[in-house]
Design a protein around this motif. Structure first.
Motif, PDB file in Angstrom:
ATOM      1  N   PHE A  43       0.714  -1.058  -0.374  1.00 22.97           N
ATOM      2  CA  PHE A  43      -0.159   0.072   0.305  1.00 22.97           C
ATOM      3  C   PHE A  43       1.140   1.144  -0.059  1.00 22.97           C
ATOM      4  O   PHE A  43       0.677   2.160  -0.783  1.00 22.97           O
ATOM      5  CB  PHE A  43      -0.893   0.204   0.937  1.00 22.97           C
ATOM      6  CG  PHE A  43      -2.041   0.875   1.520  1.00 22.97           C
ATOM      7  CD1 PHE A  43      -2.655   1.633   0.598  1.00 22.97           C
ATOM      8  CD2 PHE A  43      -1.791   1.929   2.349  1.00 22.97           C
ATOM      9  CE1 PHE A  43      -4.143   2.788   0.465  1.00 22.97           C
ATOM     10  CE2 PHE A  43      -2.070   3.359   2.271  1.00 22.97           C
ATOM     11  CZ  PHE A  43      -3.257   3.557   1.422  1.00 22.97           C
ATOM     12  N   ALA A  44       2.002   1.640   1.026  1.00 21.89           N
ATOM     13  CA  ALA A  44       2.937   2.478   0.611  1.00 21.89           C
ATOM     14  C   ALA A  44       3.844   2.831  -0.596  1.00 21.89           C
ATOM     15  O   ALA A  44       3.567   3.845  -0.969  1.00 21.89           O
ATOM     16  CB  ALA A  44       3.854   2.163   1.460  1.00 21.89           C
ATOM     17  N   TYR A  47       0.272   3.671  -2.437  1.00 24.71           N
ATOM     18  CA  TYR A  47       0.566   5.540  -1.988  1.00 24.71           C
ATOM     19  C   TYR A  47       1.514   6.426  -2.822  1.00 24.71           C
ATOM     20  O   TYR A  47       1.116   7.440  -3.145  1.00 24.71           O
ATOM     21  CB  TYR A  47       0.779   5.461  -0.380  1.00 24.71           C
ATOM     22  CG  TYR A  47       0.422   6.887  -0.372  1.00 24.71           C
ATOM     23  CD1 TYR A  47      -0.981   7.566   0.279  1.00 24.71           C
ATOM     24  CD2 TYR A  47       0.820   7.595   0.469  1.00 24.71           C
ATOM     25  CE1 TYR A  47      -1.371   8.668   0.796  1.00 24.71           C
ATOM     26  CE2 TYR A  47       1.280   8.946   1.121  1.00 24.71           C
ATOM     27  CZ  TYR A  47      -0.235   9.135   1.031  1.00 24.71           C
ATOM     28  OH  TYR A  47      -0.662  10.405   2.118  1.00 24.71           O
ATOM     29  N   MET A  50       0.398   7.372  -6.179  1.00 27.41           N
ATOM     30  CA  MET A  50      -1.262   8.514  -6.445  1.00 27.41           C
ATOM     31  C   MET A  50      -0.187   9.938  -5.796  1.00 27.41           C
ATOM     32  O   MET A  50      -0.884  10.823  -6.452  1.00 27.41           O
ATOM     33  CB  MET A  50      -1.616   7.668  -6.030  1.00 27.41           C
ATOM     34  CG  MET A  50      -2.246   6.272  -5.405  1.00 27.41           C
ATOM     35  SD  MET A  50      -3.196   6.811  -7.482  1.00 27.41           S
ATOM     36  CE  MET A  50      -4.231   7.288  -7.198  1.00 27.41           C
ATOM     37  N   GLN A  51       0.569   9.617  -5.277  1.00 29.88           N
ATOM     38  CA  GLN A  51       0.891  11.304  -4.272  1.00 29.88           C
ATOM     39  C   GLN A  51       1.367  11.650  -5.218  1.00 29.88           C
ATOM     40  O   GLN A  51       1.877  12.968  -5.721  1.00 29.88           O
ATOM     41  CB  GLN A  51       1.717  11.269  -3.038  1.00 29.88           C
ATOM     42  CG  GLN A  51       0.971  10.153  -1.499  1.00 29.88           C
ATOM     43  CD  GLN A  51      -0.562  11.946  -1.811  1.00 29.88           C
ATOM     44  OE1 GLN A  51      -0.375  12.891  -1.369  1.00 29.88           O
ATOM     45  NE2 GLN A  51      -1.292  11.060  -1.243  1.00 29.88           N
ATOM     46  N   ALA A  60       5.279  11.488  -1.662  1.00 32.60           N
ATOM     47  CA  ALA A  60       5.921  10.468  -2.045  1.00 32.60           C
ATOM     48  C   ALA A  60       6.973   9.748  -1.859  1.00 32.60           C
ATOM     49  O   ALA A  60       6.607   8.066  -1.484  1.00 32.60           O
ATOM     50  CB  ALA A  60       5.798  10.810  -3.844  1.00 32.60           C
ATOM     51  N   ALA A  63       6.455   7.575   1.353  1.00 31.09           N
ATOM     52  CA  ALA A  63       6.125   6.430   1.398  1.00 31.09           C
ATOM     53  C   ALA A  63       6.735   5.058   1.514  1.00 31.09           C
ATOM     54  O   ALA A  63       6.987   4.101   1.803  1.00 31.09           O
ATOM     55  CB  ALA A  63       4.841   6.805   0.789  1.00 31.09           C
ATOM     56  N   SER A  99       6.520  -1.354  -4.940  1.00 31.67           N
ATOM     57  CA  SER A  99       7.247  -0.378  -3.645  1.00 31.67           C
ATOM     58  C   SER A  99       8.688   0.044  -3.876  1.00 31.67           C
ATOM     59  O   SER A  99       8.811   1.063  -4.305  1.00 31.67           O
ATOM     60  CB  SER A  99       6.885  -1.443  -2.755  1.00 31.67           C
ATOM     61  OG  SER A  99       5.874  -1.439  -1.847  1.00 31.67           O
TER      62      SER A  99
END
Length: 263
Positions: A43-44, A47, A50-51, A60, A63, A99
């Protein structure tokens, strides 16, 4: 009577062994724990992407660091709770691909590489491909030397990319002015992931052992540097890690070439 006692002793021994086997075998629900941390790391990475698309590049970058922490914790928890599994290993690799492969490439592309057009897109793709190749090679490799990685680990490469963005935002550096140097550094880092250069894994370091007083001073200095300027400290650590493996590899190559003619 002797046969009765012997039967009782055998039954007691069998019961003790059965209880030990039950205790040694972890409950099925405990497998959820390390996979939850893997999911948090996934999820990080999502995220971070998306950021970056929203233009929040500092969030970002942070994350990606959160994903690194989750990646460390899920493996440690799996070993501590004796819940390693083939599923967890594959899931961890897929999470790392997002990630530490896709997320850093997308963050850098949105931050600066988009200024370079198709060349920037190509650089981002090469980074993603190298991260995938690095993870695939790591999964199938038979590890004999646990103290070193073959090729730069993808979390370390992602840390360099995240640190560059964080430093640029923190110091108000115009990304359009550094897009070309960033592309070159990103390509170099991508190639380091798929190279045969050995990088220290630090898995052989036992922090419970005694250390010299100088080591404690160095640790205090590192903590002070991180407190003084976190993004610059992490960037220096990442670049230092990249250069350390590369310089040692070149030095060993030169030594072998110098020895070969005399032999």
């Amino acid at each position: 009577m002797s046969s009765e006692h012997s039967n009782n002793d055998a039954d007691n021994t069998a019961n003790v062994k059965a209880k030990k086997a039950v205790r040694a075998k972890p409950a099925k629900g405990i497998y959820v724990l390390p996979n939850l941390f893997t999911t948090a790391g996934l999820f990080a990475g999502f995220y971070a992407i998306m950021q970056a698309r929203l233009g929040h590049f500092e969030a970002a970058s942070l994350a990606i660091y959160v994903a690194m922490v989750m990646d460390i914790l899920d493996g440690r928890l799996a070993r501590l709770t004796n819940t390693q599994s083939a599923f967890g290993s594959e899931y961890d690799s897929l999470s790392d691909m997002v990630s530490f492969g896709v997320a850093p490439a997308m963050v850098l592309f949105e931050f600066a590489l988009s200024e370079l057009g198709r060349f920037g897109s190509l650089v981002a793709f090469v980074y993603i491909a190298c991260a995938a190749l690095r993870l695939a090679r790591f999964n199938v490799a038979t590890v004999n030397d646990k103290s070193h990685f073959i090729g730069m680990p993808s979390p370390g490469a992602a840390a360099i990319m995240a640190s560059i963005v964080w430093v640029s935002v923190d110091y108000d550096i115009d990304p359009s002015g550094i897009s070309v140097p960033l592309a070159i550094l990103m390509l170099a880092t991508a190639l380091a992931m798929v190279s045969n250069v050995k990088f220290r894994s630090f898995k052989d370091v036992n922090f419970r052992d005694q250390m010299p007083f100088v080591g404690l001073i160095v640790g205090v200095m590192v903590v002070a540097l991180i407190y003084w300027d976190p993004p610059m400290a992490f960037l220096f650590c990442g670049l230092g890690y990249l250069l350390s493996g590369t310089i040692l590899y070149v030095v060993k190559k030169l030594r072998r070439q110098n020895k070969s003619p005399t032999e």
